[in-house]
Design a protein around this motif. Structure first.
Motif, mmCIF file in Angstrom:
data_model
loop_
_atom_site.group_PDB
_atom_site.id
_atom_site.type_symbol
_atom_site.label_atom_id
_atom_site.label_comp_id
_atom_site.label_asym_id
_atom_site.label_seq_id
_atom_site.Cartn_x
_atom_site.Cartn_y
_atom_site.Cartn_z
ATOM 1 N N GLY A 1 -31.295 -79.198 63.501
ATOM 2 C CA GLY A 1 -31.122 -77.804 63.751
ATOM 3 C C GLY A 1 -31.154 -76.683 62.864
ATOM 4 O O GLY A 1 -30.753 -75.615 63.746
ATOM 5 N N PHE B 1 -32.632 -73.753 64.517
ATOM 6 C CA PHE B 1 -31.486 -72.871 65.268
ATOM 7 C C PHE B 1 -31.347 -71.902 64.644
ATOM 8 O O PHE B 1 -30.664 -70.513 64.934
ATOM 9 C CB PHE B 1 -30.551 -74.252 66.404
ATOM 10 C CG PHE B 1 -31.555 -74.993 67.034
ATOM 11 C CD1 PHE B 1 -32.302 -75.235 68.428
ATOM 12 C CD2 PHE B 1 -30.876 -76.266 67.302
ATOM 13 C CE1 PHE B 1 -33.124 -75.579 69.162
ATOM 14 C CE2 PHE B 1 -31.192 -77.290 67.719
ATOM 15 C CZ PHE B 1 -32.484 -76.994 68.663
ATOM 16 N N PHE C 1 -30.087 -68.061 65.360
ATOM 17 C CA PHE C 1 -28.811 -68.343 66.176
ATOM 18 C C PHE C 1 -27.510 -68.173 65.130
ATOM 19 O O PHE C 1 -26.381 -68.332 65.456
ATOM 20 C CB PHE C 1 -28.586 -69.785 66.928
ATOM 21 C CG PHE C 1 -29.340 -69.383 67.735
ATOM 22 C CD1 PHE C 1 -30.249 -68.282 68.251
ATOM 23 C CD2 PHE C 1 -30.135 -71.144 68.732
ATOM 24 C CE1 PHE C 1 -31.065 -68.771 69.484
ATOM 25 C CE2 PHE C 1 -30.931 -71.232 69.751
ATOM 26 C CZ PHE C 1 -31.638 -70.030 70.054
ATOM 27 N N ALA D 1 -25.801 -73.437 68.237
ATOM 28 C CA ALA D 1 -27.282 -74.266 67.308
ATOM 29 C C ALA D 1 -26.550 -75.597 67.097
ATOM 30 O O ALA D 1 -27.213 -76.442 67.672
ATOM 31 C CB ALA D 1 -27.304 -73.537 66.015
ATOM 32 N N LEU E 1 -26.742 -77.780 70.866
ATOM 33 C CA LEU E 1 -28.595 -77.906 70.480
ATOM 34 C C LEU E 1 -28.680 -79.477 70.360
ATOM 35 O O LEU E 1 -29.224 -80.188 70.624
ATOM 36 C CB LEU E 1 -29.613 -76.557 70.607
ATOM 37 C CG LEU E 1 -29.788 -75.465 71.174
ATOM 38 C CD1 LEU E 1 -30.377 -73.980 70.989
ATOM 39 C CD2 LEU E 1 -30.188 -75.426 72.714
ATOM 40 N N THR E 2 -28.176 -78.771 68.470
ATOM 41 C CA THR E 2 -27.914 -80.071 67.869
ATOM 42 C C THR E 2 -28.261 -81.161 67.698
ATOM 43 O O THR E 2 -28.282 -81.979 68.527
ATOM 44 C CB THR E 2 -27.747 -79.762 66.264
ATOM 45 O OG1 THR E 2 -28.413 -78.381 66.240
ATOM 46 C CG2 THR E 2 -28.089 -80.711 66.019
ATOM 47 N N THR F 1 -24.652 -76.823 61.400
ATOM 48 C CA THR F 1 -25.285 -75.509 62.327
ATOM 49 C C THR F 1 -23.799 -74.652 63.313
ATOM 50 O O THR F 1 -24.660 -74.298 63.730
ATOM 51 C CB THR F 1 -25.914 -77.062 63.192
ATOM 52 O OG1 THR F 1 -25.226 -78.017 63.544
ATOM 53 C CG2 THR F 1 -27.681 -77.704 62.828
#
Lengths: 305, 299
Positions: free
Chosen positions: A139, A143, A149, A155, A158-159, A231
């Motif tokens: 991530g 990301f 991001f 981020a 998403l991770t 992240t």
């Protein structure tokens, strides 16, 4: 004795009541050990949760849940951490629920090539086995840095979303499998297309099972620390997050940093315990909701067969 | 209402959807490849500065010294040692729980205990790490007369506790799936319940039990927060179970924040992630292979 075959074992037992009595003593002893082991695991769980609740319950109040931290986080509440965890859960779900459910539908309803199914399933298992800290690095690389991001809700979501995919896929597949084949056949024989069958017949029947998976995955997203460390999570934010590009405080990360970093580790123990209680309650409630959905689902499926 | 171009009931709509679902279904594969790609891209550059052998077998991990030293042997040994110790505790314990649930417990009791065991799996690792820090560590320090309670045995205990639900629940499924006819045959020969469990049921479900153990161990190796919080963090090769250690996962989590972007330290941490990824991948492949073999067909 592991080396002996069952035939030798029976032969020797035939020798007399003596060896039978021995065998019964062994049985009693082994069963006793197993009961003790199972009991020990439960006791440890109760001790752990009980101790955390005993130490932390005094910290819990309405103000603790609804106020910003004050005085370098030595006082005040944990509102930003609660909200941060909520946003991350929500963000992870937005990613993982649609992709996960669609993947499961593909695997169980559409896929016709067993080789493709096997490969995809293998990849899902492998993805599930990747250590969470590796997801964190991924991530960070993809990301936070490559896509720019930054350390942000986006981020982190998403991770966590990727981390949760296997959970959603597996439980959805399991739920889809429990819908009897005859339902599908009845629908198809009435002239419905596969999609109509899935949308009108299969999904509604599998819904409680899918919900179970969603609840479990939410609980997991709430509790994971390593994937959000690089992240999304911040030690302290003076304001509440205002966009998906803000970094956030989160409950698990808050416990971690309060317990391991800074000058006031011992002084803020009650806040650490209190935060742990909030996180445990959140995760347990989500799991309980999932278990109840599953239980009712199983009962209904049984009665409808 | 406007008539849609493709009515949802049309065969064309269905065919298009089937393709779309296929593409989305490939996302796990794509993501796994992406993860591999990123680890390799960000990890391999370290080997321009350090040889592969020096990296893997070097015994000094001093990434911030000048010149820095990137030997991960102590970290690998720490990971293996704590995993082994945790497994030695968790495997017998979990198997006992599994056999108890599958063969001994009254169905009503099982209905209660099984979800409780599964609750353990849902407790966030940071909470278990926190408990290890504030309760188990002082306890160990006091009762075993050691410098610090944050050490290998503490981490192993916490990890073992976390591994129990994984190993117990999958093993229990395997043991429960052994056909009743096998057990009845054993009883008919005069074997008692324990003899049947030990000589018939457990051997018959061994592939499932191995799958459970491997998945559990793989989770232990990859677990981060517990070892980060309670293993002690000393990057030395442990000599006793009371030594503080620094497993691979803890090392990444502890140092990533301070590693300069695209510096050698950063690359080295990604290279450690490659090692972790490879270990867990191999474990999962073995588990997958085992679980596909010797499965009891529905009778």
């Amino acid at each position: 004795m592991p080396g002996r075959s069952i035939r030798e074992e029976t032969a020797s037992r035939g020798a007399g009541a003596h060896s039978r009595r021995n065998a019964d003593i062994v049985e009693k002893a082994m069963f006793g050990i197993m009961r003790v082991c199972s009991f020990a695991v439960l006791v440890f769980l109760v001790l752990m949760l009980g101790y955390i609740f005993k130490e932390g319950i005094s910290a819990i109040s309405l103000n603790f849940l609804t106020e910003m931290p004050r005085n370098e986080m030595r006082e005040g509440g944990i509102l930003p951490a609660i909200l941060g965890t909520f946003y991350l859960m929500l963000g992870a779900s937005v990613i993982s629920i649609p992709i996960g459910i669609i993947t499961a539908i593909y695997l169980s309803e559409y896929a016709s090539n067993p080789r493709v199914v096997k490969i995809i399933r293998l990849e899902i298992n492998n993805l599930a086995g990747v250590p969470s800290v590796v997801f964190g690095l991924f991530g960070l690389g993809l990301f936070v840095v490559y896509l720019g991001f930054g350390v942000s809700i986006l981020a982190g979501s998403l991770t966590l979303g990727i981390l949760n995919l296997p959970v959603i896929i597996r439980s959805t597949e399991e739920a889809l499998l429990t819908v009897p084949k005859t339902y599908r056949e009845a629908s198809l024989s009435l002239g419905a297309t596969r999609w109509q069958t899935i949308y009108k017949i299969v999904l509604p029947n599998a819904l409680p099972g899918i919900l179970t998976g969603v609840m479990l995955s939410l609980g997991r997203a709430a509790g994971e620390t390593a994937p959000i460390m690089f992240t999304a999570a911040a030690f302290y934010t003076p304001t509440l997050p205002h966009s998906i590009f803000s970094e956030v405080m989160a409950l698990p990360y808050h416990i971690f940093v309060m317990a391991t970093a800074g000058l006031y580790i011992d002084e803020t123990r009650h806040i650490q315990y209190g935060t742990a209680i909030v996180l445990i309650m959140l995760v347990l409630l989500l799991n309980l909701a999932g278990l109840i959905a599953r239980y009712r689902f199983r009962r209904r499926m049984k009665s409808s067969l | 209402m406007k008539k849609p171009v493709f009515p949802t009931g049309s065969i064309l709509y269905d065919a298009i959807l089937s393709r779309v679902f296929f593409v989305i279904g490939l996302s796990c594969l794509v993501l796994l490849l992406l993860i591999m790609l990123f680890l390799i891209l960000e990890g391999l550059p370290i080997f321009r500065t350090v040889g592969v052998a020096d990296f893997l077998f070097g015994t000094s991990w001093y990434p911030t010294y000048s010149p820095p030293q990137f030997g991960v042997a102590p970290l690998i040994i720490a990971s293996l040692a704590v995993t082994l110790l945790a497994s030695v505790i968790a495997v017998p314990l979990s198997l006992a729980v599994a056999v108890y649930l599958a063969e001994l417990a009254h169905p009503a009791v099982k209905e209660i205990i099984k979800p409780i065991v599964e609750i353990i799996a849902s407790i966030p690792s940071v909470v278990i790490g926190f408990f290890g820090m504030v309760v188990v560590a002082p306890f160990l320090q006091e009762h075993f007369d050691i410098d610090t309670g944050l050490n290998m045995i503490n981490a192993a205990l916490m990890l073992a506790f976390m591994a129990v639900p994984t190993i117990a629940s999958i093993s229990e499924d395997a043991i429960s799936s052994v056909p009743t006819s096998l057990k009845e045959a054993s009883y008919a020969l005069g074997a008692n319940r324990w003899q049947t469990i030990f000589h018939i049921t457990v051997p018959a479900s061994l592939s499932g039990i191995w799958t459970a153990i491997i998945l559990g161990v793989s989770r232990v190796i990859g677990e981060t927060m517990v070892v980060l919080m309670v293993a002690g963090g000393a990057g030395i090769i442990p000599k006793s179970i009371f030594d503080p250690i620094r497993p691979l996962t803890a090392n990444i989590a502890a140092e990533m924040a301070e590693a300069a972007f695209h510096g050698d330290h950063y690359y080295a941490l990604f290279a450690i992630a490659i090692i972790l990824f490879a270990i867990t991948m191999v474990f999962n492949l073995i588990a997958d292979y085992l679980s596909n073999r010797y499965k009891f067909k529905e009778l």
